[in-house]
Motif scaffolding. Structure first.
Motif, PDB file in Angstrom:
ATOM      1  N   GLU A 151     -28.480  11.105 -25.517  1.00 44.47           N
ATOM      2  CA  GLU A 151     -27.235  11.864 -25.519  1.00 44.47           C
ATOM      3  C   GLU A 151     -27.382  13.232 -26.172  1.00 44.47           C
ATOM      4  OE1 GLU A 151     -24.558  10.782 -23.864  1.00 44.47           O
ATOM      5  OE2 GLU A 151     -25.906   9.153 -23.268  1.00 44.47           O
ATOM      6  N   ALA A 152     -28.267  13.344 -27.138  1.00 46.33           N
ATOM      7  CA  ALA A 152     -28.427  14.601 -27.865  1.00 46.33           C
ATOM      8  C   ALA A 152     -29.022  15.671 -26.951  1.00 46.33           C
ATOM      9  CB  ALA A 152     -29.325  14.403 -29.082  1.00 46.33           C
ATOM     10  N   GLY A 153     -28.476  16.884 -27.035  1.00 48.97           N
ATOM     11  CA  GLY A 153     -29.003  17.976 -26.219  1.00 48.97           C
ATOM     12  C   GLY A 153     -30.362  18.459 -26.700  1.00 48.97           C
ATOM     13  N   ILE A 154     -30.562  18.420 -28.019  1.00 49.43           N
ATOM     14  CA  ILE A 154     -31.824  18.849 -28.624  1.00 49.43           C
ATOM     15  C   ILE A 154     -32.232  17.827 -29.672  1.00 49.43           C
ATOM     16  CG2 ILE A 154     -32.889  20.581 -30.144  1.00 49.43           C
ATOM     17  CD1 ILE A 154     -31.213  22.716 -28.765  1.00 49.43           C
ATOM     18  N   ILE A 155     -33.510  17.433 -29.655  1.00 51.10           N
ATOM     19  CA  ILE A 155     -34.079  16.556 -30.680  1.00 51.10           C
ATOM     20  C   ILE A 155     -34.954  17.419 -31.588  1.00 51.10           C
ATOM     21  CG2 ILE A 155     -35.419  14.481 -31.160  1.00 51.10           C
ATOM     22  CD1 ILE A 155     -33.079  13.793 -29.455  1.00 51.10           C
ATOM     23  N   HIS A 156     -34.740  17.316 -32.890  1.00 52.22           N
ATOM     24  CA  HIS A 156     -35.469  18.121 -33.875  1.00 52.22           C
ATOM     25  C   HIS A 156     -36.408  17.207 -34.664  1.00 52.22           C
ATOM     26  CE1 HIS A 156     -35.112  21.426 -37.228  1.00 52.22           C
ATOM     27  NE2 HIS A 156     -36.351  21.200 -36.838  1.00 52.22           N
ATOM     28  N   PHE A 157     -37.699  17.450 -34.534  1.00 52.15           N
ATOM     29  CA  PHE A 157     -38.710  16.609 -35.179  1.00 52.15           C
ATOM     30  C   PHE A 157     -39.152  17.228 -36.502  1.00 52.15           C
ATOM     31  CE2 PHE A 157     -38.629  15.596 -30.748  1.00 52.15           C
ATOM     32  CZ  PHE A 157     -38.835  14.227 -30.680  1.00 52.15           C
ATOM     33  N   LYS A 158     -38.193  17.438 -37.379  1.00 52.24           N
ATOM     34  CA  LYS A 158     -38.481  18.103 -38.647  1.00 52.24           C
ATOM     35  C   LYS A 158     -39.217  17.163 -39.600  1.00 52.24           C
ATOM     36  CE  LYS A 158     -33.871  17.028 -40.466  1.00 52.24           C
ATOM     37  NZ  LYS A 158     -32.612  17.575 -40.996  1.00 52.24           N
ATOM     38  N   GLY A 159     -40.009  17.765 -40.492  1.00 55.09           N
ATOM     39  CA  GLY A 159     -40.750  16.978 -41.470  1.00 55.09           C
ATOM     40  C   GLY A 159     -41.740  16.043 -40.821  1.00 55.09           C
ATOM     41  N   GLU A 160     -41.805  14.821 -41.342  1.00 51.48           N
ATOM     42  CA  GLU A 160     -42.770  13.844 -40.827  1.00 51.48           C
ATOM     43  C   GLU A 160     -42.429  13.367 -39.417  1.00 51.48           C
ATOM     44  OE1 GLU A 160     -44.015  10.657 -43.409  1.00 51.48           O
ATOM     45  OE2 GLU A 160     -43.492  11.799 -45.195  1.00 51.48           O
ATOM     46  N   ARG A 161     -41.269  13.701 -38.930  1.00 50.13           N
ATOM     47  CA  ARG A 161     -40.892  13.318 -37.562  1.00 50.13           C
ATOM     48  C   ARG A 161     -41.783  13.999 -36.524  1.00 50.13           C
ATOM     49  NH1 ARG A 161     -36.560  14.315 -40.759  1.00 50.13           N
ATOM     50  NH2 ARG A 161     -34.832  12.816 -40.900  1.00 50.13           N
ATOM     51  N   LYS A 162     -42.468  15.068 -36.929  1.00 51.18           N
ATOM     52  CA  LYS A 162     -43.363  15.762 -35.992  1.00 51.18           C
ATOM     53  C   LYS A 162     -44.389  14.819 -35.380  1.00 51.18           C
ATOM     54  CE  LYS A 162     -43.172  20.324 -38.227  1.00 51.18           C
ATOM     55  NZ  LYS A 162     -42.065  19.954 -39.143  1.00 51.18           N
ATOM     56  N   GLY A 163     -44.760  13.804 -36.150  1.00 53.66           N
ATOM     57  CA  GLY A 163     -45.748  12.848 -35.656  1.00 53.66           C
ATOM     58  C   GLY A 163     -45.280  12.060 -34.453  1.00 53.66           C
ATOM     59  N   PHE A 164     -43.968  12.070 -34.177  1.00 49.18           N
ATOM     60  CA  PHE A 164     -43.411  11.347 -33.028  1.00 49.18           C
ATOM     61  C   PHE A 164     -43.104  12.256 -31.842  1.00 49.18           C
ATOM     62  CE2 PHE A 164     -41.754   8.303 -36.403  1.00 49.18           C
ATOM     63  CZ  PHE A 164     -42.634   7.280 -36.068  1.00 49.18           C
ATOM     64  N   MET A 165     -43.328  13.555 -31.990  1.00 47.87           N
ATOM     65  CA  MET A 165     -42.869  14.493 -30.958  1.00 47.87           C
ATOM     66  C   MET A 165     -43.604  14.285 -29.630  1.00 47.87           C
ATOM     67  SD  MET A 165     -42.380  18.586 -31.379  1.00 47.87           S
ATOM     68  CE  MET A 165     -41.957  19.659 -30.010  1.00 47.87           C
TER      69      MET A 165
END
Length: 257
Positions: A230-244
């Motif tokens: 549903e989200a228009g943009i997903i932001h992989f900030k911090g350690e979330r970058k590992g899931f991008m």
């Protein structure tokens, strides 16, 4: 939409291996934009010390002359960002509606639908009091009133110039965004989209859940991988970058090299 531009600020970190990883993230972001808005122009905003790959998937590169020494520029990362934003709009490099984004985001919908000439600056707000009230990863800039754009980015730059060095390196952009408005909490506004005028600049606010969504964290502050279509943009900030890369491949069907 053909009248929309996306501009991503990025300067290379000193570590060459880390620098290469970030260019991979840029390519994923570019592929996601192409997927939902193929006619939208993508600009890289950077500084004079950054070595940009020749094959980078962008339509134009805006290079801002850094005011810092080569040995020190990354210590002033947020100052470099706000200075580059200001110069980008001041010099007329952009004459179209623009979405300013961090390098670690993926587009799931065309953000062009958000522009209606009824706001100057569009921001995304947090309702979590433990976080900065505004997130700088996504900023919408409507080109209709250039005087308001110039005033906003000038105000941000003037704010960060007075901060201590640690805030000029990290989170100073988000602090400046809040200080310019004098507002530090939007909990009572959640989950509304709303307009407000400050100092003759028209703002529109979206909750981060819609156009700047980030994965939740577990009890140990580690990101929890999840799918949010549903989200228009997903932001992989911090350690979330590992899931991008995983998200780009599994959810958006983007080929990851």
């Amino acid at each position: 939409m053909s009248d929309l531009g996306v501009a991503c600020f990025h300067i290379s970190p000193p570590n060459s291996n880390t620098a290469q990883t970030y260019w991979v993230l840029f390519e994923l972001m570019a592929a996601s934009l192409k997927r939902v808005a193929p006619k939208t122009k993508l600009h890289l905003l950077t500084n004079s010390y950054t070595n940009v790959p020749n094959s980078l998937s962008c339509d134009d590169i805006f290079i801002n002359e850094s005011a810092k020494d080569k040995e020190d520029y990354f210590k002033y990362l947020m100052f470099e960002e706000l200075d580059c934003w200001y110069k980008y709009f001041e010099k007329g490099a952009n004459l179209q509606n623009t979405v300013l984004v961090d390098i670690d985001i993926l587009f799931q919908r065309d953000p062009g639908v958000l522009f209606d000439n009824k706001f100057d600056i569009g921001l995304t707000y947090n309702n979590d009091p433990s976080l900065h009230s505004l997130n700088a990863g996504v900023i919408l800039v409507d080109s209709y009133r250039h005087c308001a754009i110039d005033k906003y980015f000038s105000n941000l730059l003037n704010q960060i110039k007075n901060y201590e060095m640690d805030q000029q390196q990290w989170y100073g952009d988000q602090k400046a965004m809040a200080d310019v408005l004098g507002e530090y909490s939007y909990e009572k506004c959640y989950p509304n989209v709303f307009d407000k005028t400050y100092d003759k600049i028209r703002y529109r606010f979206w909750p981060v859940d819609i156009w700047n969504y980030s994965f939740p964290l577990d009890s140990k502050n580690k990101p929890i991988y999840s799918i949010n279509r549903e989200a228009g943009i997903i932001h992989f900030k911090g350690e979330r970058k590992g899931f991008m890369a995983r998200y780009a491949s599994e959810v958006l069907n983007i080929e990851v090299g």
